[in-house]
Design an enzyme around this catalytic site. Sequence first.
Site, PDB file in Angstrom:
ATOM      1  N   LYS A 127       0.846  -1.203   0.000  1.00  0.00           N
ATOM      2  CA  LYS A 127       0.000   0.000   0.000  1.00  0.00           C
ATOM      3  C   LYS A 127       0.871   1.240   0.000  1.00  0.00           C
ATOM      4  CE  LYS A 127      -3.844  -2.327   2.257  1.00  0.00           C
ATOM      5  NZ  LYS A 127      -4.617  -2.656   3.442  1.00  0.00           N
ATOM      6  N   GLN A 138      -4.389  -1.018   9.600  1.00  0.00           N
ATOM      7  CA  GLN A 138      -4.398  -2.369   9.035  1.00  0.00           C
ATOM      8  C   GLN A 138      -5.041  -3.361  10.015  1.00  0.00           C
ATOM      9  OE1 GLN A 138      -3.610  -3.099   5.939  1.00  0.00           O
ATOM     10  NE2 GLN A 138      -3.782  -5.314   6.089  1.00  0.00           N
ATOM     11  N   ASP A 175     -10.873   3.413   4.117  1.00  0.00           N
ATOM     12  CA  ASP A 175     -11.316   2.014   4.075  1.00  0.00           C
ATOM     13  C   ASP A 175     -12.842   1.934   3.964  1.00  0.00           C
ATOM     14  OD1 ASP A 175      -9.445  -0.099   4.154  1.00  0.00           O
ATOM     15  OD2 ASP A 175      -8.906   0.373   6.226  1.00  0.00           O
TER      16      ASP A 175
HETATM   17  N1  GUN Z   1      -6.827  -6.294   6.263  1.00  0.00           N
HETATM   18  C1  GUN Z   1      -7.164  -7.054   5.181  1.00  0.00           C
HETATM   19  N2  GUN Z   1      -7.806  -6.298   4.267  1.00  0.00           N
HETATM   20  C2  GUN Z   1      -7.856  -5.040   4.765  1.00  0.00           C
HETATM   21  C3  GUN Z   1      -8.376  -3.825   4.255  1.00  0.00           C
HETATM   22  O1  GUN Z   1      -8.945  -3.733   3.144  1.00  0.00           O
HETATM   23  N3  GUN Z   1      -8.225  -2.741   5.081  1.00  0.00           N
HETATM   24  C4  GUN Z   1      -7.618  -2.816   6.302  1.00  0.00           C
HETATM   25  N4  GUN Z   1      -7.545  -1.699   7.030  1.00  0.00           N
HETATM   26  N5  GUN Z   1      -7.128  -3.944   6.787  1.00  0.00           N
HETATM   27  C5  GUN Z   1      -7.239  -5.047   6.019  1.00  0.00           C
END
Ligand code: GUN
Length: 297
Positions: free
Chosen positions: A55, A99, A122
């Site tokens: 990311k 995350q 998100d």
């Molecule tokens: N963990 C797995 N997928 C995601 C996501 O799309 N966003 C976040 N914040 N954590 C994750």
Amino acid sequence: MTEAIIIDGKEFSSNLRNKIAEDVKAFKKERSIVPGLAVVLVGEDPASRIYVRKKEEMTTAVGMNSLSYRLDANASQQELLDLIGTLNHDPAVHGILVQLPLPKHIDTPTILEAIDPDKDVDGFHVVNAGRLAIGTPSLVPCTPAGCMMLLEHTLGSLKGKNALVIGRSTIVGRPMAQLLLAADCTVTIAHRHTKNLEELCQQADIVVAAVGIPHFVKASWLKPGAVVIDVGINRVPVEDETAKAAGKTRIVGDVDFVEAAKVASAITPVPGGVGPMTIACLLNNTVQAARNLTSAS
Ligand code: GUN
């Protein structure tokens, strides 16, 4: 027998990231501001570390600022809340992503609701979930947003289609169903207690599988010509005995891809389908949040 079109999420997401890079360039020129995404990782979960690094790299690659925050696995909930409070008030931060999963001693809903909804890239905050549910979406969860882009690219209008979403998670299943409904589909949500899954599947023009069980959806369940979106990312041992003994694994989806491709009209592969769309949509949301935040002031 005609084989299904393979929906190439890798190529689609690459084109989308190129477009986002252009948007970022224009945004910087117009407002003299660089959109900034803060990514918070608590602990050392290996898969999370890989996702977070991807990311951050892609954020920088489209010309945005990436701000990385790492907290120790036993950091307190209050420490994390304090960090989120600081990021909420930082004008250089337009998007905040914490995350998941978080360590067990931290209450995930409390953390997600502490994030400023306008910086919630998100789309997990209750305010954003609520906006999506009443049909006034703002920041939409990234994976379902990516699925919608692939579906619209494949089918054009989704109006009147029967859509089956298998899985009811807050990250994928529920927001996916809301987006399909907003696109005028007739939507069914199936889950572990659904009794007539095969029958529901046979009536669906669109199947979105988000259950987390390898090869759960069988080709025989599908209506010929259905469009299949596979959200699953399941790690399984490889078939080769020597490689298996060495602990080698591979990633497969929730759909029996090889057989399903003989029945569907279009299908996403795993890997290379939905997966690459998630980060591209995160970047898209961050530009959107930066636009919203800087035009409000
Ligand atoms: N963990 C797995 N997928 C995601 C996501 O799309 N966003 C976040 N914040 N954590 C994750």
